[in-house]
Structure formats: structure tokens, C-alpha cells
Design an enzyme around this catalytic site. Structure first.
Site, short mmCIF file in Angstrom:
data_model
loop_
_atom_site.label_atom_id
_atom_site.label_comp_id
_atom_site.label_asym_id
_atom_site.label_seq_id
_atom_site.Cartn_x
_atom_site.Cartn_y
_atom_site.Cartn_z
N LYS A 6 49.58 44.21 47.32
CA LYS A 6 49.50 42.76 47.36
C LYS A 6 50.12 42.21 46.08
O LYS A 6 49.93 42.77 44.98
CB LYS A 6 48.03 42.34 47.47
CG LYS A 6 47.77 40.86 47.61
CD LYS A 6 46.27 40.62 47.78
CE LYS A 6 45.90 39.16 47.88
NZ LYS A 6 44.44 38.97 48.05
N SER B 187 43.13 36.21 51.73
CA SER B 187 44.43 36.00 51.11
C SER B 187 45.37 37.20 51.23
O SER B 187 46.56 37.08 50.99
CB SER B 187 44.23 35.65 49.63
OG SER B 187 43.62 36.71 48.91
N SER C 198 38.90 38.27 51.59
CA SER C 198 40.36 38.36 51.55
C SER C 198 40.93 39.72 51.91
O SER C 198 42.14 39.84 52.07
CB SER C 198 40.87 37.94 50.17
OG SER C 198 40.70 36.55 49.99
#
Length: 497
Positions: A81, A162, A186
Site C-alpha cells: 500500500k 483505505s 481499512s
């Protein structure tokens, strides 16, 4: 787009782990890069690929040929990420143009553990900008740097956030493995909505150093994969203490080989607490959950209903904690970056940057940032009370009490409902999730595919006490192996009639 063949991430891992028809790391990395090139213009799941990936893959193939195998995942590509630093020539942006030049040249401990275990850092996954803390009206999966991540099961649907890019990329075959991060939902929400296994570990099991933060009380990195076994293998590698992250002081004593001993019979004879207060996301999700309960009972589990729990006080306290820690923790992170590359040095600087950068305000504002800027610091009595209250209510008086009262080893619930339609004008139509209790308590949370609603995946959550990752992975593995609910995405334009 249904003509796309899905790369079998778990199969690629098995081949690279030494099966007879072994696929090389170079071949696997080339295939992943080619798939990214083909699909990412639509999916927007990857922000950047690593120019060093093929060189690393070739070197790892040479090591394997010479008899050196670093881990069970030697040579396997993985995405990070894009709030996690790597020493490769890639910026760590958190999706924000304020960090577009943030090339630090350092590995986060998570990245270093993966690299040392012989994984290939394939690149950086897109995400909800600033890990979805900038605005209450945000679009999950949107960042100014990467655009909007699309759900590979229906391209007009959200990939959740996210860690949206990490979820969509693995689901769509862009990479066999990915690392996400979670503060509250997330990892687990995008994993569930993209038909994956996702694990939010106990806070402190995995280092947070050199990861763009929200909250030192709740942040953690974790794996997002196609199977429970793959998640267990990744967790085995990334778990461990870090002298620069005090929360991890117990990690070495707590970590183990999470993939060893995974059992298809792990559900037999266990009692599970059914969190019915986490139902109601949608009638069809509830129906899939009821089927999951029957499947758990068929595997020998005893189920005890928990019909009511008031999360309201936890949510209010959590807000105070997250906003206060965001201001302090982000400033500490920015102070560690090169001021020539990252002129924004505080949250106030980022707020000013956004106001001066039209693309950042293309779809929504930054009222959450502005609320955080008004907080009074980590010594503020309001913050200290909220922190103590939230931990107590979610942990000892929440998860721990539910388990004690029911005699259960873990709590089960639907993770969230199916993916909602992307709406840039009105923001997310998010219907809630089972993420807050484990997120605020800092306890582990595993989601496993439990089926689909009109072709959109939904997940089953396993929530346990602190440091119960081994138990949760075993329960999830037994459920996964008995049901095999995951289906590959079809890249439909829409499911609307």
C-alpha cells in the site's frame, strides 16, 4: 472485459514454493507487470510499479538455483500500500500530491522483512488518500495521485478503503499478495468487498515505522491474499518487534509460524459468539450470513447469539483519539522526511497545500483534517480520557466480556455489506461494518469470503482477544476449506438492471 483470465495467486505461490513444474520468480514478476499494464488503466489499483522488481526476481531465481530458499514465499511478488515506504526508487505518497516526491530510500521494517524473506516488491498500491481520514464525505479508493480504484466484480462499485488498491489488485490478479494498513476497517472492508482473506493483526504484532500514520493507538499493517494459508505465511514473515515502535515490544514473544498446523477440523467443538448486532447491512447479506452460521454448525461449532451491544460511546471516544493522534503522529512522520522533497512539515501545512491545489479538492474537502488541527495534543485531558474509555469499552468491557459471557473463543459477524456504487458527488454510501470493536481494542480481526450478493462478495469476520491470530487463522481456514466460497471477478461494467 470478462475475457480476462485471472492469475492464480495461490497457485503461483505453490509453484514458487518448489512444486515439480516450478515457475520462476522472473516469470511470475513479468506476468504480474504485464497484467498491471493491461488492467490497471481501468482498475487504477496500482500507483506505481517498481523498476527494480525484475532485477530482484532474477537474483532470487539465482539464489533458488544455488539451493538458497529464504522462506515459503521466496520469489513471490507482493504489492505494498502506498503509505508504506520501500527503499526502491518510488515515492511513498499516501495518495497525496503533497508527498509526490517523497522518495526516502529506506525500507519500512515491514518491507525489509518481506525483502529479507525473498519476496519481490512489485510496486505500490493505490489507496484512499491519507488512508481515508481527510474528509467524512470522501470517496473510498480515490486519491489525487492514483485516481479512483474500481471493484473488479463490478467496475462502477467501490473497492472500499483505505486499502482499496491492495484489495482490488489481488482480486484482479495484478499481484498474488498485498500488504494493507488499517486504523478502523481499512484492511477488512476492502478484503471482504473484493472477495479476499484479510487480517488486521493485534496492534503491536507488526511494526508501523516508516508508514504514513493516522493513530499509534490503532494503526497496523496486515496481509491481503486469496487464501487463509497465504495470509498466515505473510503474517509469519512480517510479525516481529521493532525498537523504533514501542508497541511491538511483545511481538517476538507472541509471533509463531502461523501457517503451521492449520487444520480443516479447527471448528469442531468450539463455541463462537454470533454478533447479531452487526447484522442489517442488507437483507441479502443477512441471508448469506445465516447460511454461514449453518455451515459453521455443520463443521462442529456451537453458536451463541449476542443480540445487543452499544457501540455509540466507543465511536465518539474513537473520534477524539484519532483526530488528536493524527495531528501529532503525522507531524512526527513528516519530520522524518527530506524537507527538500516534502515541504509540508505539519498537518497545518498539508491543509494549506490542499487549499492551494485544485486537484486535491476535486471531489471533497478536508473537514476532518481541520477538526484534527484544532486538537490540543497528546497531554490534553479530553484525549487521555477518550483513549482510556475507548480501550476499556472496546476491549475488557467489549470483546473480552462478550467472550467471557458466552464461553466463546471468538466472535463472528458479517464483515460488511456488498460494495456500493461509486458516487463522486455525494461520497460513500457506506452501510457500516464489524470493524470498530477490534480496531479500537487493538485486537485481531480476520475476514474470509462467505459468499456473494448478486455477484458482489461479502465476508465473514472472526474477531478474537489480543494475540489470537493463530486461533483466528485456524478457524478461518477450516471455514474456507469447508465452503470454498471465493469466486473470481468477472469485471462487469455494472450489476444494475
Amino acid at each position: 472485459m470478462t475475457k480476462f483470465a485471472i492469475l492464480a495467486g495461490a497457485a503461483a505461490i505453490a509453484l514458487l514454493a518448489g512444486n515439480a513444474c516450478a515457475q520462476t520468480s522472473e516469470e511470475a514478476t513479468k506476468a504480474a507487470l504485464a497484467t498491471i499494464q493491461q488492467r490497471n488503466p481501468v482498475l487504477r489499483a496500482v500507483i506505481a510499479t517498481n523498476p527494480n522488481a525484475l532485477t530482484a526476481a532474477k537474483a532470487l531465481d539465482a539464489e533458488r538455483k544455488a539451493g538458497k530458499v529464504r522462506s515459503a514465499l521466496h520469489g513471490v511478488p507482493i504489492l505494498l500500500k502506498d503509505n508504506i515506504e520501500s527503499a526502491d526508487p518510488l515515492p511513498t505518497t499516501a495518495g497525496s500530491l503533497a508527498l509526490k516526491d517523497n522518495i526516502t530510500g529506506r525500507d519500512a521494517p515491514v518491507a525489509k522483512r518481506l525483502r529479507d524473506a525473498g519476496l519481490v516488491i512489485l510496486g505500490k498500491a493505490n489507496l484512499s488518500e491519507w488512508a481515508n481520514i481527510r474528509s467524512n464525505h470522501s470517496i473510498s479508493g480515490w486519491s489525487a495521485v492514483g485516481g479512483t480504484v474500481r471493484n473488479p466484480y463490478a467496475l462502477d462499485r467501490s473497492a472500499c478503503g483505505s486499502s482499496s488498491g491492495s484489495g482490488a489488485a489481488v482480486a484482479a490478479g495484478l499481484a498474488p499478495l498485498a500488504i494493507g494498513t488499517e486504523t478502523d476497517g481499512s484492511i477488512t472492508c476492502p478484503a471482504a468487498i473484493n472477495g479476499l482473506v484479510g487480517l488486521k493483526p493485534t496492534v503491536g504484532l507488526v511494526s508501523r515505522t516508516h508508514i504514513v500514520p493516522i493513530s499509534h493507538s490503532q494503526d497496523t499493517a496486515g496481509p491481503m491474499t486469496l487464501t487463509v494459508e497465504d495470509t498466515a505465511k505473510v503474517l509469519t514473515i512480517i510479525a516481529g518487534s521493532d525498537p523504533t515502535d514501542p508497541a511491538t515490544k511483545e511481538a517476538d514473544a507472541r509471533k509463531t509460524d502461523y501457517a503451521a498446523g492449520l487444520s480443516k477440523t479447527a471448528l469442531k467443538g468450539v463455541t463462537l459468539a454470533v454478533a447479531r448486532f452487526y447484522t442489517g447491512y442488507s437483507p441479502k447479506t443477512d441471508a448469506v450470513f445465516e447460511r454461514a452460521l449453518k455451515e459453521l454448525e455443520a463443521q462442529g461449532a456451537t453458536l451463541v447469539d449476542v443480540k445487543a451491544f452499544d457501540e455509540g460511546p466507543i465511536g465518539r471516544a474513537e473520534g477524539v483519539v484519532l483526530y488528536t493522534e493524527l495531528k501529532a503522529d503525522l507531524a512526527a512522520y513528516l519530520a522524518s522526511t527530506d524537507p527538500k522533497k516534502v515541504p509540508t512539515r505539519t498537518l497545518a501545512d498539508v491543509i494549506a497545500f490542499n487549499k492551494a491545489t485544485p486537484k486535491e479538492f476535486e471531489w471533497f474537502g478536508q473537514e476532518s483534517f481541520e477538526r484534527a488541527e484544532k486538537t490540543k495534543g497528546l497531554d490534553d485531558p479530553e484525549y487521555l480520557k477518550a483513549l482510556a474509555d475507548s480501550k476499556r469499552l472496546a476491549g475488557p468491557e467489549g470483546i473480552d466480556k462478550i467472550l467471557k459471557d458466552t464461553g466463546a473463543v471468538a466472535i463472528i459477524a458479517p464483515t460488511t455489506g456488498p460494495a456500493w456504487t461509486i458516487d463522486p458527488l455525494n461520497g460513500d454510501n457506506y452501510g457500516g461494518s464489524s470493524t470498530t470493536l477490534p480496531a479500537v481494542a487493538g485486537y485481531p480481526h480476520l475476514t474470509v469470503p462467505m459468499g456473494d450478493v448478486s455477484g458482489l462478495p461479502v465476508g465473514l469476520s472472526f474477531i478474537g482477544p489480543a494475540w489470537s491470530e493463530k486461533l483466528l487463522l485456524n478457524l478461518g481456514y477450516a471455514y474456507e476449506q469447508a465452503t470454498k466460497h471465493r469466486k473470481a471477478p468477472t469485471f462487469k461494467a455494472t450489476i444494475a438492471p
